[in-house]
Design a protein around this motif. Structure first.
Motif, PDB file in Angstrom:
ATOM      1  N   LEU A 199       0.835  -1.198   0.000  1.00 20.41           N
ATOM      2  CA  LEU A 199       0.000   0.000   0.000  1.00 20.41           C
ATOM      3  C   LEU A 199       0.873   1.252   0.000  1.00 20.41           C
ATOM      4  O   LEU A 199       1.768   1.384   0.827  1.00 20.41           O
ATOM      5  CB  LEU A 199      -0.898  -0.018   1.240  1.00 20.41           C
ATOM      6  CG  LEU A 199      -1.982   1.053   1.321  1.00 20.41           C
ATOM      7  CD1 LEU A 199      -3.038   0.803   0.255  1.00 20.41           C
ATOM      8  CD2 LEU A 199      -2.613   1.041   2.709  1.00 20.41           C
ATOM      9  N   GLY A 233       2.271   4.921   0.741  1.00 18.49           N
ATOM     10  CA  GLY A 233       2.223   5.677   1.981  1.00 18.49           C
ATOM     11  C   GLY A 233       1.167   6.767   1.987  1.00 18.49           C
ATOM     12  O   GLY A 233       0.689   7.170   3.042  1.00 18.49           O
ATOM     13  N   SER A 234       0.786   7.247   0.793  1.00 20.85           N
ATOM     14  CA  SER A 234      -0.210   8.317   0.703  1.00 20.85           C
ATOM     15  C   SER A 234      -1.638   7.795   0.705  1.00 20.85           C
ATOM     16  O   SER A 234      -2.591   8.577   0.717  1.00 20.85           O
ATOM     17  CB  SER A 234       0.020   9.128  -0.584  1.00 20.85           C
ATOM     18  OG  SER A 234      -0.115   8.288  -1.728  1.00 20.85           O
ATOM     19  N   MET A 246      -6.460   3.269   2.022  1.00 23.24           N
ATOM     20  CA  MET A 246      -6.690   1.833   1.939  1.00 23.24           C
ATOM     21  C   MET A 246      -6.778   1.415   0.479  1.00 23.24           C
ATOM     22  O   MET A 246      -6.847   2.251  -0.422  1.00 23.24           O
ATOM     23  CB  MET A 246      -7.988   1.436   2.656  1.00 23.24           C
ATOM     24  CG  MET A 246      -9.258   1.839   1.926  1.00 23.24           C
ATOM     25  SD  MET A 246     -10.745   1.235   2.745  1.00 23.24           S
ATOM     26  CE  MET A 246     -10.822   2.344   4.132  1.00 23.24           C
ATOM     27  N   THR A 276      -7.980   2.069  -5.075  1.00 23.11           N
ATOM     28  CA  THR A 276      -7.092   2.648  -4.070  1.00 23.11           C
ATOM     29  C   THR A 276      -7.636   3.995  -3.619  1.00 23.11           C
ATOM     30  O   THR A 276      -7.847   4.899  -4.435  1.00 23.11           O
ATOM     31  CB  THR A 276      -5.670   2.835  -4.635  1.00 23.11           C
ATOM     32  OG1 THR A 276      -5.168   1.574  -5.089  1.00 23.11           O
ATOM     33  CG2 THR A 276      -4.736   3.386  -3.566  1.00 23.11           C
ATOM     34  N   ARG A 330      -6.091   9.597   1.027  1.00 31.21           N
ATOM     35  CA  ARG A 330      -6.524  10.175   2.298  1.00 31.21           C
ATOM     36  C   ARG A 330      -7.423  11.387   2.037  1.00 31.21           C
ATOM     37  O   ARG A 330      -7.242  12.112   1.058  1.00 31.21           O
ATOM     38  CB  ARG A 330      -5.310  10.568   3.139  1.00 31.21           C
ATOM     39  CG  ARG A 330      -4.460   9.357   3.532  1.00 31.21           C
ATOM     40  CD  ARG A 330      -3.199   9.764   4.271  1.00 31.21           C
ATOM     41  NE  ARG A 330      -2.326   8.624   4.507  1.00 31.21           N
ATOM     42  CZ  ARG A 330      -2.358   7.866   5.590  1.00 31.21           C
ATOM     43  NH1 ARG A 330      -3.240   8.129   6.546  1.00 31.21           N
ATOM     44  NH2 ARG A 330      -1.538   6.850   5.740  1.00 31.21           N
ATOM     45  N   GLN A 371      -6.544  -3.837   2.111  1.00 27.48           N
ATOM     46  CA  GLN A 371      -5.328  -3.375   2.778  1.00 27.48           C
ATOM     47  C   GLN A 371      -5.621  -2.041   3.452  1.00 27.48           C
ATOM     48  O   GLN A 371      -6.071  -1.093   2.804  1.00 27.48           O
ATOM     49  CB  GLN A 371      -4.194  -3.202   1.761  1.00 27.48           C
ATOM     50  CG  GLN A 371      -3.805  -4.484   1.038  1.00 27.48           C
ATOM     51  CD  GLN A 371      -2.968  -4.195  -0.193  1.00 27.48           C
ATOM     52  OE1 GLN A 371      -3.483  -3.995  -1.289  1.00 27.48           O
ATOM     53  NE2 GLN A 371      -1.652  -4.172  -0.023  1.00 27.48           N
ATOM     54  N   SER A 403      -4.353   1.240   5.855  1.00 26.08           N
ATOM     55  CA  SER A 403      -3.255   1.991   6.441  1.00 26.08           C
ATOM     56  C   SER A 403      -3.450   1.978   7.962  1.00 26.08           C
ATOM     57  O   SER A 403      -4.487   1.541   8.474  1.00 26.08           O
ATOM     58  CB  SER A 403      -3.277   3.433   5.926  1.00 26.08           C
ATOM     59  OG  SER A 403      -4.457   4.094   6.386  1.00 26.08           O
ATOM     60  N   SER A 404      -2.477   2.467   8.696  1.00 26.89           N
ATOM     61  CA  SER A 404      -2.615   2.492  10.153  1.00 26.89           C
ATOM     62  C   SER A 404      -3.791   3.369  10.568  1.00 26.89           C
ATOM     63  O   SER A 404      -4.513   3.056  11.521  1.00 26.89           O
ATOM     64  CB  SER A 404      -1.316   2.998  10.794  1.00 26.89           C
ATOM     65  OG  SER A 404      -0.981   4.285  10.292  1.00 26.89           O
TER      66      SER A 404
END
Length: 260
Positions: free
Chosen positions: A60, A62-63, A66, A84, A87, A228, A230-231
């Motif tokens: 995934l 970094g930008s 999910m 994809t 954010r 997938q 992201s945190s």
């Protein structure tokens, strides 16, 4: 329309251990009894069936918030879809996308603002669709683009947005065939709250992924759904109790299904 996701599981390996039997000391030794030797029989080699190629996905970015990927199969063909999500951004930063969704869906937005008095358009969440394979003839797929106020898509195989009063053309974009596409969903906010908190709250209420379209000419079978996070998305999923793919009715979706 309800959605469904696959959570990959680690493979399990079973190992059998052969037991050993010992002889008791002091017991009389049995006399061997001759037996006729059996004639060897010919063995037929058994060919193992080929295993399916495991589904692999790229890491995934970094930008990204999910990524949702799934194979849609119908009419003897299949295509791998990958969506994809970027954010969320305020309208001040994502100016073009912010203006575009308001121009495409003014009636839908007006009707939604009546349901949420005191809120105003604050930002957007955008996503990019790519695909590999052969699109099944007659298949159409609905995209849950992250927001619940108004969404629209742009691409050669995205159905035209219908924003007539009382219509639902800005609710769930529809994809009709091969080709990349981009989607934009409007996010609202409270003028008295900071934009960052507003956008996070809206994303927490969002729905993300693919689902069956009631208008599809063929029934779609969804295979190998992979999501997938992201945190940041993982935190929202846990904190707000997102409904996981396996709990949706069909498709490959994650997000807030509106239940308490």
């Amino acid at each position: 329309m309800r959605r469904k996701m696959l959570t990959p599981l680690a493979g399990l390996v079973a190992v059998a251990l052969a037991g050993l039997t010992g002889c008791a000391l002091g017991a009389p030794s049995p006399s061997p009894t001759p037996t006729a030797s059996a004639s060897p029989t010919a063995t037929v080699p058994v060919e193992a069936a080929p295993t399916d190629t495991p589904t692999t996905v790229a890491s995934l970015p970094g930008s990204a918030l999910m990524r949702v990927s799934v194979t849609a199969a119908a009419a003897g063909e299949e295509v791998r879809l990958e969506l994809t999500f970027n954010r969320a951004q305020t309208g001040v930063i994502a100016v073009d996308a912010f203006e575009a969704v308001q121009e495409a869906c003014p009636n839908a937005i007006t009707s939604q603002l009546e349901l949420f008095p005191g809120l105003e358009p604050t930002g957007v969440i955008t996503s990019d669709l790519s695909m590999v394979g052969d699109w099944p003839e007659g298949m159409t797929v609905a995209v849950a683009a992250g927001g619940v106020i108004a969404s629209f898509g742009e691409g050669r195989s995205v159905a035209d947005t219908q924003d007539d009063p009382g219509a639902f053309g800005c609710t769930v974009p529809i994809v009709t065939g091969m080709g990349p596409a981009e989607f934009t969903s409007l996010l609202l906010g409270d003028p008295a709250v900071t934009d960052r908190l507003d956008l996070e709250a809206q994303v927490a209420d969002g729905i993300f992924g693919f689902e069956s379209d009631a208008g599809s000419a063929v029934e779609v079978r969804w295979v190998d759904c992979v999501i997938q996070l992201s945190s940041a998305a993982q935190r929202l999923s846990t904190e707000f109790g997102w409904t996981l793919p396996a709990q949706w009715g069909d498709g490959c979706v994650i997000g807030n299904d509106g239940t308490v």
